[in-house]
Each structure stands twice: as C-alpha cells, then as structure tokens.
Design a protein around this motif. Structure first.
Motif, PDB file in Angstrom:
ATOM      1  N   LEU A 383       0.660  -1.122  -0.473  1.00 49.04           N
ATOM      2  CA  LEU A 383       0.240  -0.291   0.031  1.00 49.04           C
ATOM      3  C   LEU A 383       1.022   1.160  -0.074  1.00 49.04           C
ATOM      4  N   SER A 384       1.112   1.645  -1.128  1.00 44.20           N
ATOM      5  CA  SER A 384       2.661   2.201  -1.311  1.00 44.20           C
ATOM      6  C   SER A 384       3.281   2.506  -2.873  1.00 44.20           C
ATOM      7  N   ARG A 385       3.239   4.558  -2.586  1.00 47.91           N
ATOM      8  CA  ARG A 385       3.311   4.409  -3.840  1.00 47.91           C
ATOM      9  C   ARG A 385       5.094   4.523  -4.483  1.00 47.91           C
ATOM     10  N   LYS A 386       5.953   4.775  -3.033  1.00 48.32           N
ATOM     11  CA  LYS A 386       7.388   3.759  -3.065  1.00 48.32           C
ATOM     12  C   LYS A 386       7.758   2.879  -3.110  1.00 48.32           C
ATOM     13  N   LYS A 439      -1.497 -14.310  -6.120  1.00 48.65           N
ATOM     14  CA  LYS A 439      -1.016 -13.126  -5.006  1.00 48.65           C
ATOM     15  C   LYS A 439      -1.899 -11.684  -6.027  1.00 48.65           C
ATOM     16  N   THR A 440      -2.676 -11.286  -5.728  1.00 48.05           N
ATOM     17  CA  THR A 440      -3.073  -9.670  -6.264  1.00 48.05           C
ATOM     18  C   THR A 440      -2.792  -8.834  -5.792  1.00 48.05           C
ATOM     19  N   GLY A 441      -2.471  -7.756  -7.025  1.00 46.66           N
ATOM     20  CA  GLY A 441      -2.217  -6.551  -6.348  1.00 46.66           C
ATOM     21  C   GLY A 441      -2.698  -5.205  -7.267  1.00 46.66           C
ATOM     22  N   SER A 442      -3.260  -4.192  -6.218  1.00 44.37           N
ATOM     23  CA  SER A 442      -4.030  -3.754  -7.257  1.00 44.37           C
ATOM     24  C   SER A 442      -4.076  -2.244  -6.414  1.00 44.37           C
ATOM     25  N   LEU A 443      -3.654  -1.356  -7.399  1.00 46.47           N
ATOM     26  CA  LEU A 443      -3.884   0.504  -6.944  1.00 46.47           C
ATOM     27  C   LEU A 443      -4.110   1.053  -7.926  1.00 46.47           C
ATOM     28  N   THR A 444      -4.329   2.291  -7.997  1.00 48.72           N
ATOM     29  CA  THR A 444      -4.463   2.745  -9.298  1.00 48.72           C
ATOM     30  C   THR A 444      -3.265   3.017  -9.648  1.00 48.72           C
ATOM     31  N   VAL A 467       1.646  -4.472 -14.086  1.00 48.06           N
ATOM     32  CA  VAL A 467       1.415  -3.393 -14.407  1.00 48.06           C
ATOM     33  C   VAL A 467       1.435  -2.092 -14.165  1.00 48.06           C
ATOM     34  N   ASN A 468       2.163  -1.213 -14.448  1.00 46.09           N
ATOM     35  CA  ASN A 468       2.130   0.071 -13.864  1.00 46.09           C
ATOM     36  C   ASN A 468       1.712   1.115 -15.502  1.00 46.09           C
ATOM     37  N   HIS A 469       0.100   1.193 -14.956  1.00 46.77           N
ATOM     38  CA  HIS A 469       0.135   2.388 -16.140  1.00 46.77           C
ATOM     39  C   HIS A 469      -1.068   3.069 -15.445  1.00 46.77           C
ATOM     40  N   ALA A 470      -1.285   4.100 -16.058  1.00 42.83           N
ATOM     41  CA  ALA A 470      -2.849   4.787 -15.867  1.00 42.83           C
ATOM     42  C   ALA A 470      -3.949   4.089 -16.292  1.00 42.83           C
ATOM     43  N   ARG A 471      -3.940   2.941 -17.110  1.00 44.50           N
ATOM     44  CA  ARG A 471      -5.028   2.066 -17.854  1.00 44.50           C
ATOM     45  C   ARG A 471      -4.977   0.519 -17.047  1.00 44.50           C
ATOM     46  N   SER A 472      -3.605   0.285 -16.193  1.00 42.63           N
ATOM     47  CA  SER A 472      -3.826  -0.705 -15.610  1.00 42.63           C
ATOM     48  C   SER A 472      -5.045  -1.441 -15.210  1.00 42.63           C
ATOM     49  N   ALA A 473      -6.177  -0.829 -14.185  1.00 40.28           N
ATOM     50  CA  ALA A 473      -7.260  -1.864 -14.329  1.00 40.28           C
ATOM     51  C   ALA A 473      -7.673  -2.325 -15.133  1.00 40.28           C
ATOM     52  N   TYR A 474      -7.827  -2.135 -16.573  1.00 36.28           N
ATOM     53  CA  TYR A 474      -8.119  -3.137 -17.694  1.00 36.28           C
ATOM     54  C   TYR A 474      -7.363  -3.645 -18.567  1.00 36.28           C
ATOM     55  N   SER A 475      -6.090  -3.964 -17.108  1.00 42.02           N
ATOM     56  CA  SER A 475      -4.679  -5.507 -17.267  1.00 42.02           C
ATOM     57  C   SER A 475      -5.711  -6.601 -16.983  1.00 42.02           C
TER      58      SER A 475
END
Length: 491
Positions: A383-386, A439-444, A467-475
C-alpha cells in the motif's frame, strides 16, 4: 535479449573475431571451435536467450486495453528452469500487494510458521478479594489479529483469575513498536478507510468499525459497540426504484458522535462498510469498557499511555494463532493492516522500526544468496507509491519458496483461482478454475499477479505479471490470458 537480437549481435561479432584469429595464425578448425565455445558461453550467461514472446492472446488483450509493452513486466518460468518469458523483468516496478509475498515469506523464514504473538496483562498494584488497588496494564507485541471475540474471551479469563474491580487506570503499553507518526490520510487522503489503519503494538480488532445498514427500515448499528460513543444516522433515504449508488454514504467522527451522512435508496440491499475513525488508544479503551462491563467487571479510573511495571510478574498472557494461519488472511484477502504488523514484527531492534525491519529482510535475502538491489520497502504491504521490486526477483522468491521445506505454508495462503480470496470472481466459468494459487495487487495505476499455475500437461509454472500504467485496471484480461495459456500447457 531475444533470439533475433542475440544472433544479430553474434553475426556481427564473428567476422571481426575470425579476422583477428586468422591474423594470429589459427587453423580453420580452431576458429570454428573457438566460435562455438563463445556461442555456448554466451548462451550460458544469457538465461533469457531462448525465451519466447508473449502469447498472441495476451498481446491482443493489452492492445484492447491500450497498455504499451513498455509499461508491463512479465516473468514466466517452469519450476527450477530458466525463464520462458521475460519482458522488462529486471525493471523496478510498483508491485502493489504482491509485495506481501516478500513480507510473508520473510516472516515464515525468520520467525517460523509456528510463531505466535503475545499480549500481556500486568497488575500494577495489589489484588485482594477481586479488587485491584492500582492499574491494569496491557502490553502489546504487535499481534495483527487480536479480534473482538478473542479479547472478550481473554477478559473472561481475567475475571476467572480473580479480577473484578479496577480501582485505578487502564494503562496501554505500546512501546514495542516505535512511534511511527504515520498519517493515515497520506496514501489517498481518505483516513477513515479500514485499509489505511496504521500499525500499533497494541492493535485491537484492526481498529475498525463494521457498520451495518438496512435501507428498508433505516436501521443502522455498529460492531463492536463503543462505550460513550453515539451513532447518529443522518442518511437521507430516497424512493428511487433502483440502487445506482449502493453504499453512497460516509461516516465521520464529531466528538463522541459517529455521524452517518449521504443518500441511499430504500430499495438498496442491506449493506455493510468498514471504517476506522478513532485513534488506537480511544478505540481500545472504548471496546474494553464495553466488554469489561459485559463480563461483570467495574472500572473507576481512566485510560492513559504508559509502560508495564518492571517489578511485577505477568498476570495473564494471550497468544495469537500461529503465523501460518495469519498469513492466509494477509495473502488471500490482502489485509494491509496485518501485513504492516508482520513487517514491523520482523525488526531486529526494540522498539521496532521500518528501518530495522527493512534491514532484517535484506539480511535474510543475503543469507539465502538473493540480491535485490532495486528493492524499496515502505511498509511491506504494497500500500505504497514508493515500494519497488522487479518481476524477476518476485519470481526468484517464488522459486526459492518452491524448494523450501515449508513451501506449502506460503502456497496455501495464496488465493485459489476462481475459488477464494481476491481471485474468487475470476475464471468462474473457465477451465483454469482452481489450477492456480495467485497473489493479486491493485492500486490506482498498478495491477499485478504473482504465484503458481498448474498446467494440464503436469508442468508447474511460476508467473509474475505487473502493470504500471494509468489504464492498469483494464489489464485483468491480459493477465488472465497468460494464466490460461500456462494452464493449457504453455505451448
């Protein structure tokens, strides 16, 4: 490096070096033999030389999602074999909650699967005929899952041990963890969300409130009940025939009032939400007061912070379930609060700190000859941006675990594809259901999977897809396509 790149480079290398070898008077056979040896050596030190490209179904899904290949990192291996697919695998990526793999595997290795957290109670005073002339002191050691049910049973035990009245204060000793001073609003400016609960050595029930709401009657209640706090329901219930905004309400703290606000149709189904509104200290004390009264105890003092008495024996100790059980909650349901508690519990110093826990994990990695120079840890939960790690090194962790004598503990903690945890809703009507632990991971801006896939041909696969991208939610479709390809045999 892919095959085309290698052979292009090698074809350019041969003429220059053949000319050099001729100049040195080498025979044709020696030239050929030397060239073949160079090819073999290059291949040995290029583990991805014979890697294949991504399956067409995966590429097509990424194109539909408008996600470039430069924004993904993929590593696929058969167990104990070189990489079959390696795309940007050495690039540092934000892994989101797949970072929990490192935290839970480190925990199993450093603490052991049978490790149990303890919480202690001290009597700072004298106990006669059920009356404590002094303070009741709780000391925590980071238990990530001291639930309401367990706390209620423990207070019953205190009564059975002869404690009835407390003529003093309730003292909370949280000194086992350093004062982290973490702002719960820092991550997404929403401090009331349960996933933003900060670590605490004396964590109780995840510091969370479960709000139950029945729109048809307007009835709302909280679990657990908090002594001296009142629920004020200001939600406006509408007569809209549908429920387009299920759960469109919020909770906030106003003094000792917990205020509900928002709009909700009476046609919405019964719902529940989890909030964290109180500080750790206030929450613990309010729950204690409620439960202590329920078990027949009385209290004359107040709550304050302090330290356990050095000259008094422990009155009672509560032990958590073993770590092997705790990591199932952490991984199957991606529990950030528990992951952060475990991360700090790995600390080599007291009080535990983020820096010391990071050092402990780095030392464990080094002891297993695993070098992750790109690794960045902030809380061990993802739970981190870093936080950063590469797909290749997540795959290395999974490979290491596969050869560990306690590997089954980590695997059993991972969501089963299409069956439970955060993977329950995927592959519901597909052949691969039940054939993977992931294991899954999901952030904006982040979506990831990492784990094990069982192929129909008997092959066991390690897969990491970040996936690190603004549209990652669609991956998700691309990740599912890769898992399905592996389940079908990876051919």
């Amino acid at each position: 490096m892919n095959n085309k790149t290698f052979f292009t480079q090698y074809s350019n290398w041969i003429p220059a070096h053949v000319g050099m070898m001729k100049h040195k008077g080498m025979t044709q056979w020696k030239i050929v033999r030397t060239s073949l040896f160079a090819l073999f050596a290059f291949a040995m030190f290029s583990p991805n030389l014979f890697a294949v490209e991504l399956p067409d179904t995966v590429i097509a899904a990424l194109k539909r999602a408008h996600i470039p290949l430069g924004n993904i990192a993929v590593e696929v291996r058969e167990l104990n074999q070189p990489a079959l697919i390696s795309i940007n695998a050495q690039q540092p990526m934000n892994p989101a909650s797949t970072m929990k793999l490192l935290t839970t595997l480190s925990g199993l290795e450093i603490l052991g699967p049978a490790y149990r957290w303890k919480t202690e109670v001290y009597l700072d005073g004298t106990l006669n005929n059920g009356v404590l002339q002094g303070n009741l002191v709780f000391k925590g050691y980071g238990n990530p899952k001291l639930t309401i049910e367990q706390f209620w049973l423990w207070l019953h035990e205190l009564r059975a041990r002869g404690l009835r009245e407390i003529h003093g204060d309730v003292v909370l000793d949280q000194s086992f963890f350093t004062d982290l001073k973490i702002d719960p609003a820092e991550f997404d400016d929403d401090p009331s969300r349960a996933y933003n609960v900060t670590p605490n050595a004396l964590l109780l029930n995840f510091n969370a409130l479960r709000l139950r709401l029945i729109p048809q009657t307007g009835v709302a209640w909280l679990e657990p009940h908090l002594a001296n706090y009142t629920l004020v329901n200001k939600i406006q219930f509408t007569q809209k025939p549908t429920c387009p905004y299920k759960g469109n309400y919020q909770a906030r703290l106003d003094g000792h009032n917990i205020v509900l606000e928002g709009k909700l149709s009476v046609n919405c189904e019964e719902s529940e939400k989890y909030f964290s509104l109180l500080s750790h200290d206030d929450y613990f004390y309010a729950v204690f007061q409620t439960l202590w009264q329920e078990v027949g105890g009385t209290l004359q003092g107040k709550m304050r912070l302090g330290n356990a008495p050095a000259n008094q024996p422990v009155f009672s100790t509560h032990f958590s379930p073993p770590l092997s059980e705790a990591i199932r909650d952490i991984n199957k349901f991606s529990n950030n609060t528990m992951a952060r508690q475990l991360f700090l519990s790995l600390s080599t110093n007291t009080p535990a700190s983020i820096e010391s826990s990071t050092t402990a994990i780095q030392q464990w990695l080094a002891s297993q000859h695993l070098s992750f120079p790109e690794l960045v840890l902030e809380n061990g939960a993802g739970l981190s941006r870093k936080e950063r790690i590469s797909a290749q090194h997540l795959a290395d962790l999974l490979q290491y675990n596969a050869n560990s004598p306690i590997s089954a503990e980590l695997v059993a903690s991972l969501p089963i594809l299409g069956i439970d945890g955060t993977m329950k809703k995927r592959f519901q009507d597909r052949d691969g259901r039940g054939h993977a632990h992931l294991k899954t991971g999901s952030l904006t801006g982040v979506k990831s999977i990492a784990g094990y896939v069982s192929g129909k041909n008997g092959k066991q696969w390690i897969v990491v897809f970040i996936v690190n991208h603004a549209r990652s939610a669609y991956s998700a479709a691309a990740q599912d396509a890769l898992v399905e390809w592996l389940e079908q045999g990876g051919e």
